[in-house]
Design a protein around this motif. Structure first.
Motif, PDB file in Angstrom:
ATOM      1  N   ARG A 142       0.814  -1.211   0.000  1.00  0.00           N
ATOM      2  CA  ARG A 142       0.000   0.000   0.000  1.00  0.00           C
ATOM      3  C   ARG A 142       0.851   1.265   0.000  1.00  0.00           C
ATOM      4  O   ARG A 142       0.383   2.335  -0.401  1.00  0.00           O
ATOM      5  CB  ARG A 142      -0.927   0.010   1.227  1.00  0.00           C
TER       6      ARG A 142
ATOM      7  N   GLU B 289      -7.330  -2.255   8.343  1.00  0.00           N
ATOM      8  CA  GLU B 289      -7.284  -1.963   6.910  1.00  0.00           C
ATOM      9  C   GLU B 289      -8.010  -0.655   6.602  1.00  0.00           C
ATOM     10  O   GLU B 289      -7.534   0.156   5.809  1.00  0.00           O
ATOM     11  CB  GLU B 289      -7.910  -3.113   6.126  1.00  0.00           C
TER      12      GLU B 289
ATOM     13  N   ASN C 121      -5.956   5.585   2.920  1.00  0.00           N
ATOM     14  CA  ASN C 121      -7.376   5.744   2.628  1.00  0.00           C
ATOM     15  C   ASN C 121      -7.888   7.152   2.900  1.00  0.00           C
ATOM     16  O   ASN C 121      -9.078   7.411   2.714  1.00  0.00           O
ATOM     17  CB  ASN C 121      -8.199   4.747   3.450  1.00  0.00           C
TER      18      ASN C 121
ATOM     19  N   HIS D 139     -15.591  -2.265  -9.958  1.00  0.00           N
ATOM     20  CA  HIS D 139     -14.189  -2.622 -10.128  1.00  0.00           C
ATOM     21  C   HIS D 139     -13.715  -2.420 -11.560  1.00  0.00           C
ATOM     22  O   HIS D 139     -12.515  -2.402 -11.822  1.00  0.00           O
ATOM     23  CB  HIS D 139     -13.965  -4.087  -9.749  1.00  0.00           C
TER      24      HIS D 139
ATOM     25  N   THR E 206      -8.339  -4.907   1.603  1.00  0.00           N
ATOM     26  CA  THR E 206      -7.317  -4.051   0.987  1.00  0.00           C
ATOM     27  C   THR E 206      -7.368  -4.138  -0.523  1.00  0.00           C
ATOM     28  O   THR E 206      -7.326  -3.112  -1.223  1.00  0.00           O
ATOM     29  CB  THR E 206      -5.917  -4.435   1.493  1.00  0.00           C
ATOM     30  N   ASP E 207      -7.466  -5.357  -1.050  1.00  0.00           N
ATOM     31  CA  ASP E 207      -7.425  -5.554  -2.497  1.00  0.00           C
ATOM     32  C   ASP E 207      -8.740  -5.216  -3.182  1.00  0.00           C
ATOM     33  O   ASP E 207      -8.736  -4.667  -4.293  1.00  0.00           O
ATOM     34  CB  ASP E 207      -7.062  -7.008  -2.821  1.00  0.00           C
TER      35      ASP E 207
ATOM     36  N   TRP F 282     -10.494  -1.103  -0.483  1.00  0.00           N
ATOM     37  CA  TRP F 282      -9.764   0.145  -0.294  1.00  0.00           C
ATOM     38  C   TRP F 282      -8.873   0.511  -1.475  1.00  0.00           C
ATOM     39  O   TRP F 282      -8.686   1.702  -1.770  1.00  0.00           O
ATOM     40  CB  TRP F 282      -8.962   0.074   1.005  1.00  0.00           C
ATOM     41  N   ASN F 283      -8.372  -0.461  -2.162  1.00  0.00           N
ATOM     42  CA  ASN F 283      -7.601  -0.177  -3.370  1.00  0.00           C
ATOM     43  C   ASN F 283      -8.446   0.586  -4.380  1.00  0.00           C
ATOM     44  O   ASN F 283      -7.978   1.530  -5.033  1.00  0.00           O
ATOM     45  CB  ASN F 283      -7.109  -1.496  -3.983  1.00  0.00           C
ATOM     46  N   TYR F 284      -9.723   0.206  -4.496  1.00  0.00           N
ATOM     47  CA  TYR F 284     -10.615   0.860  -5.452  1.00  0.00           C
ATOM     48  C   TYR F 284     -11.154   2.184  -4.911  1.00  0.00           C
ATOM     49  O   TYR F 284     -11.463   3.095  -5.695  1.00  0.00           O
ATOM     50  CB  TYR F 284     -11.743  -0.099  -5.841  1.00  0.00           C
TER      51      TYR F 284
ATOM     52  N   ASN G 149      -8.205   4.459  -5.882  1.00  0.00           N
ATOM     53  CA  ASN G 149      -8.057   4.668  -7.324  1.00  0.00           C
ATOM     54  C   ASN G 149      -9.282   5.322  -7.952  1.00  0.00           C
ATOM     55  O   ASN G 149      -9.158   6.247  -8.764  1.00  0.00           O
ATOM     56  CB  ASN G 149      -7.782   3.338  -8.031  1.00  0.00           C
TER      57      ASN G 149
END
Length: 621
Positions: free
Chosen positions: A137, A190, A196, A234, A431-432, A435-437, A440
């Motif tokens: 991250r 997370e 975040n 996604h 996380t994958d 929060w990643n999305y 982004n």
């Protein structure tokens, strides 16, 4: 139920999420602070306009949503998990003064080390090859270029390690509650990542300055669109169309019921194996995970190997399926098998069951054996399927009595909205998949990628409420399937110990939905020969791994290991896809071939079919 329910409540409500993400940035923009950073005072008006635009967008959305009252998603609401953990956290060692002193000392030593790497403080000038802790991250160099951001993420990682470690130190906590606390703690940690929060994320700050706030405007558009559809996006859904660039292997729907359609794929070889293959995909998702595109399609590849392939396409549940239970899915599998046998005039079929459909296939085999009809299935293959749920992973955290009761309230029309299940699976890899999305899509305002697998992952299906309750209660909670005669299917008690069908079992080494340790247990319960294969990667990529890709690996142990650890110790690694091993195993069961004509080639003259693949059911929402 409103369209915002699942997503809104999953992230603690739209107001909290939007304020946490955009509030500080909007205020900075309105005051002109962002303009000051860009050293262009004349931009102050622009930043004020950006802030006003963000607030206006949110106000208009909130006003629109206020006209309806959301039902909510309490069993995924973070406040529920926080209340559950509150009493446990009070027992954590962090409340101990000695532990607090230790944490302070460790934190102070960390800060000295980090600042020393930047030539600050008593350790300035000491050689530091890298920061003490790493995490994907914070892989971007911007987290290291300024000591403030280095201190922020290094302190966060240190505290995360210590807090997670303290879960094991709580005295007198039952094992199941400890695991639930571990899951809850990880989810909270997370969510609390500095990555975040825009004001703590140097990548977001730099992007905001570079685009003059347009990333925040675009991100707000993405957020509001997702809140309206009730689901985290996604990928770019408009990039895919069933039958055109996904689910394109040629075939015909040759049979249908109120529960499923049966697709038969057109042959590409002059001869095919005499014994046909029927694939039962999980009805939690759409079948085309096994037919994403020509390069990734297991269906296309199997057809090219000379196999007559049938695929079941399950109907997404609606109010008319409110009384559907597990027995109905077992009967449906038998009905599909019998139709294929009659259609092709063959005594038996090979069968594949993926995930929950694999669990159901195990019950189907047990039922056929008890009735003396086991010869209908020549062999059975299981893709990441569980029959023994004692070690079923993080999904066990969602099946206590309180949560089962809550889930039941979410199905007033007799079916569970598929977005709830999507949110649950996303939580397993927060996380994958969350929060990643969030970063982004909402903060950086990036365009959605055109990724077929992610498109499939978001193409949710509804579930019959009665079946879902029985499945969680009888299998996940009470683990009845592995208890001889504890379950009755279609009026007949079943016992997995009677199953002697030759079986191929595939598990994913990194599977977080059906852990390999849990999948392995099938070898403990079936009485027939079992070939176990451990594939690299997880629940999806471990299965969908075509040989042409040259990716991952798989392990085989030709001995008779007593458990998964023994299997791993004696296993031989093979590079690439396990698919060729499977087709060799399938041919070894029966190598006889027949001409690929007549009803082996669906839709030819005289063959009554219903419609072209992929059929109507996969397109219903």
């Amino acid at each position: 139920m409103t369209d915002t329910d699942p997503f809104t409540n999953l992230y603690a409500g739209p107001t909290q999420l939007a304020r946490a993400m955009f509030g500080p940035m909007a205020e900075l923009a309105k005051t002109g602070a962002m303009g000051a950073v860009s050293v262009k005072p004349e931009d102050a008006q622009h930043w004020a306009e950006v802030g006003t635009k963000l607030q206006t967008m949110w106000f208009e959305f909130a006003t629109e949503q206020a006209k309806s009252a959301p039902v909510g998603l309490p069993y995924l609401d973070p406040s529920r998990w926080m209340a559950l953990a509150e009493s446990w956290y009070s027992q954590m060692p962090v409340a101990d003064p000695q532990r607090q002193k230790q944490l302070w000392e460790e934190g102070f030593a960390l800060w000295e080390t980090v600042l020393g790497a930047y030539g600050i403080g008593p350790k300035a000038g000491e050689k530091v090859d890298d920061l003490p802790r790493t995490d994907p991250r914070f892989a971007n160099e911007k987290w290291k270029t300024h000591p403030a951001f280095a201190l922020i993420h290094q302190t966060y990682l240190m505290l995360a390690e210590r807090i997670e470690g303290m879960v094991d130190e709580i005295q007198g906590l039952p094992d199941d509650k400890r695991e639930q606390l571990r899951f809850t703690t990880r989810a909270i940690i997370e969510a609390a990542s500095p990555a975040n929060f825009p004001m703590l994320n140097p990548v977001v700050l730099e992007k905001t300055i570079e685009t003059r706030g347009e990333n925040l405007v675009k991100g707000m558009e993405h957020l509001l669109a997702d809140l309206k559809r009730g689901q985290l996006s996604h990928t770019d859904a408009s990039a895919f169309k069933l039958g055109e660039n996904i689910a394109v292997t040629p075939g015909k729907v040759v049979y249908e019921t109120e529960l499923f359609q049966l697709i038969q794929y057109s042959p590409t070889t002059e001869e095919t194996l005499e014994v046909p293959l029927v694939i039962f995909p999980p009805w939690i998702n759409r079948f085309y995970i096994l037919d994403l595109n020509p390069k990734k399609s297991f269906v296309r590849w199997a057809v090219e190997q000379g196999v007559t392939v049938f695929m079941v396409s399950w109907k997404s549940a609606d109010a008319g399926m409110k009384d559907v239970v597990w027995d109905d899915y077992v009967r449906a599998q038998i009905e599909a098998i019998d139709h294929i046998r009659e259609r092709l005039s063959v005594p038996h079929v090979h069968a594949i069951g993926y995930c929950v459909a694999g669990t159901t296939l195990a019950a189907t085999l047990a039922l056929l054996h008890r009735r003396g009809e086991e010869s209908k299935v020549k062999s059975a293959t299981f893709f990441t399927a569980q029959v023994d749920f004692e070690n079923a992973g993080d999904l066990l955290h969602f099946i206590d009595d309180g949560q089962l009761a809550t889930i039941q309230t979410l199905s007033p029309e007799g079916y569970l909205d598929g977005r709830y299940m999507a949110a649950t699976f996303n939580m397993l890899r927060g996380t994958d998949l969350i929060w990643n999305y969030v970063i982004n899509n909402y903060m950086l305002g990036e365009d959605y990628p055109a990724f077929d697998l992610l498109h499939w992952n978001g193409d949710v299906t509804n579930l019959p409420a009665k079946w879902h309750q029985y499945y969680l209660r009888d299998l996940y909670r009470d683990n009845k399937l592995v208890q001889a005669d504890a379950m009755t299917i279609d009026g007949t008690p079943i016992d997995l110990g009677q199953v002697k069908t030759p079986t191929y079992v595939q598990a994913g080494r990194e599977d977080h939905i059906a852990p390999a340790e849990s999948v392995w247990r099938i070898t403990d319960h079936f009485a027939g020969p079992v070939r176990f294969v451990l594939a690299g990667s997880g629940h999806i990529a471990g299965v969908v791994n075509p040989p042409e890709a040259g990716k991952y690996q798989y392990w085989i142990n030709e001995d008779e290991p007593r458990d998964l650890e023994a299997f791993k110790k004696g296993a031989v690694e093979h590079k690439g896809s396990w698919w060729p091993d499977w087709i060799d195993w399938l041919r070894a069961r029966d190598a006889a071939t027949v001409r690929a004509d007549g009803k082996r080639d669906p839709g030819r003259k005289g063959d009554k079919v219903i419609e072209n693949a992929p059929g109507r059911y996969v397109m219903t929402r």
